[in-house]
Design an enzyme around this catalytic site. Structure first.
Site, mmCIF file in Angstrom:
data_model
loop_
_atom_site.group_PDB
_atom_site.id
_atom_site.type_symbol
_atom_site.label_atom_id
_atom_site.label_comp_id
_atom_site.label_asym_id
_atom_site.label_seq_id
_atom_site.Cartn_x
_atom_site.Cartn_y
_atom_site.Cartn_z
ATOM 1 N N CYS A 73 0.873 -1.244 -0.041
ATOM 2 C CA CYS A 73 -0.110 0.072 -0.083
ATOM 3 C C CYS A 73 0.876 1.114 -0.120
ATOM 4 O O CYS A 73 1.488 1.600 0.764
ATOM 5 C CB CYS A 73 -0.721 0.126 1.323
ATOM 6 S SG CYS A 73 -1.817 1.568 1.264
ATOM 7 N N HIS A 173 -3.543 -4.235 -10.823
ATOM 8 C CA HIS A 173 -4.231 -3.175 -11.216
ATOM 9 C C HIS A 173 -4.682 -3.101 -12.736
ATOM 10 O O HIS A 173 -4.119 -3.727 -13.503
ATOM 11 C CB HIS A 173 -3.546 -1.761 -11.276
ATOM 12 C CG HIS A 173 -3.082 -1.497 -9.729
ATOM 13 N ND1 HIS A 173 -3.937 -0.797 -9.009
ATOM 14 C CD2 HIS A 173 -2.136 -1.513 -8.946
ATOM 15 C CE1 HIS A 173 -3.300 -0.629 -7.527
ATOM 16 N NE2 HIS A 173 -2.429 -1.139 -7.724
ATOM 17 N N GLU A 222 -10.923 -0.569 -5.088
ATOM 18 C CA GLU A 222 -9.760 -1.504 -4.550
ATOM 19 C C GLU A 222 -10.423 -2.800 -4.018
ATOM 20 O O GLU A 222 -11.401 -2.896 -3.490
ATOM 21 C CB GLU A 222 -9.006 -0.961 -3.186
ATOM 22 C CG GLU A 222 -8.243 0.467 -3.591
ATOM 23 C CD GLU A 222 -7.261 0.512 -2.256
ATOM 24 O OE1 GLU A 222 -6.671 -0.339 -1.938
ATOM 25 O OE2 GLU A 222 -7.204 1.777 -1.911
ATOM 26 N N CYS A 231 -5.142 5.574 -3.597
ATOM 27 C CA CYS A 231 -4.554 4.338 -3.798
ATOM 28 C C CYS A 231 -3.151 4.598 -4.127
ATOM 29 O O CYS A 231 -3.109 5.076 -5.336
ATOM 30 C CB CYS A 231 -5.269 3.441 -4.593
ATOM 31 S SG CYS A 231 -4.430 1.680 -4.627
ATOM 32 N N GLY A 234 -2.127 2.212 -6.820
ATOM 33 C CA GLY A 234 -3.012 2.734 -7.916
ATOM 34 C C GLY A 234 -2.468 4.052 -8.742
ATOM 35 O O GLY A 234 -2.681 4.225 -9.971
#
Length: 296
Positions: A73, A173, A222, A231, A234
């Site tokens: 993350c 992703h 997510e 994110c 992301g």
């Protein structure tokens, strides 16, 4: 069971942080689900445990609101760096943090003894479909059509095609460009991407609108958490896709990536590493009581 915690966020991507350097939490996945509820508990996108590491300065374990453990993350790891520095667990800068996606280096910006923002080396993007992973015959999946023909709420939806690019930044992703991100119904669209048959481990989906040649705006669904306000992995995938497809940005220069909860700067460097820079903010600290029957 009483747990001392710190609530933190990076551009609105918020987690409950617990110091596990002395003692690890029992059943952290269950605790994550409990504390994440925004009506009946603290409220967050998940739980992050700050642990000891044998290979780095610290280890980050992050759990989504649905109990699943995430590999990485980008917003969370910046806040981990702030957590360990501000609380006196380290005086190092930069700091190395172990994740399920490898060891990441985080460089902190410090003002008056506190971390206000941080930059993390997110590593190199992965395009090989089998490593993302994807169930498809393509070696890579770049600007290809993905057909949404899943069933949702027992109603077969009309087949809709979204062109997009599959990238792993530690998490899988799917980046797709749209005309107006605010007009999308992510509550309906998001799960159809997340559980698509092409992604055996689920996928985070970024819906991206180009603002100008140096700025993009995105919303993200997510896996395991639903729509979040930002994110980090992301935003990194968004920048890589935007630059690669010639939609915005330039390799070696920072691209402004606007999330629902704030603004991030992402640089896809010429050595192919992706650098994510943005805020790391402490919201509040407290103690939460988790029912004993949940963690026995």
């Amino acid at each position: 069971m009483k747990i001392e915690f710190t609530k933190m966020h990076g551009a609105g991507n918020d987690y409950v942080y617990v110091d596990c350097t002395k003692e690890e939490l029992p059943h952290p996945e269950i605790i994550s689900e409990y504390v994440s509820h925004r009506r009946f508990s603290i409220g967050s996108d998940g739980l992050i445990c700050v642990c000891k590491s044998d290979v780095a300065d610290f280890k980050m374990r992050m759990f989504n609101a649905d109990r699943s453990e995430g590999k990485m993350c980008g917003n969370g790891i910046r806040c981990v760096a702030k957590f360990v520095y501000d609380k006196g667990l380290t005086d190092k800068n930069p700091v190395a943090i172990e994740t399920l996606s490898g060891v990441k280096t985080v460089e902190m910006q410090i003002e008056e003894g506190k971390v206000v923002s941080a930059k993390v080396d997110m590593g190199k993007p992965i395009f090989k479909a089998t490593e993302i992973p994807m169930n498809c015959d393509h070696y890579i999946f770049v600007d290809q059509g993905l057909v949404l023909d899943d069933k949702h709420d027992d109603v077969t939806k009309e087949k809709v095609v979204f062109n997009g690019t599959a990238i792993s930044m530690g998490n899988p992703h799917f980046v797709t460009f749209v005309d107006d991100v605010d007009a999308l119904n992510l509550e309906e669209l998001g799960p159809r991407f997340e559980h698509h048959k092409l992604f055996p481990e689920g996928v985070n989906t970024e819906f991206v609108q180009v603002i100008d040649k140096n700025t993009v705006k995105f919303r993200v669904w997510e896996r395991g958490s639903g729509e979040t306000w930002a994110c980090g992995t992301g935003a990194s995938a968004v920048a890589v896709a935007a630059i690669m497809l010639g939609r915005a940005g330039k390799k070696g220069e920072p691209l402004t990536v606007i999330a629902k909860g704030g603004t991030l700067q992402v640089t896809h460097a010429k050595d192919d590493h992706v650098y994510l820079e943005g805020p790391a903010v402490e919201s509040f600290v407290g103690t939460v009581e988790v029912p004993d029957e949940l963690v026995k």
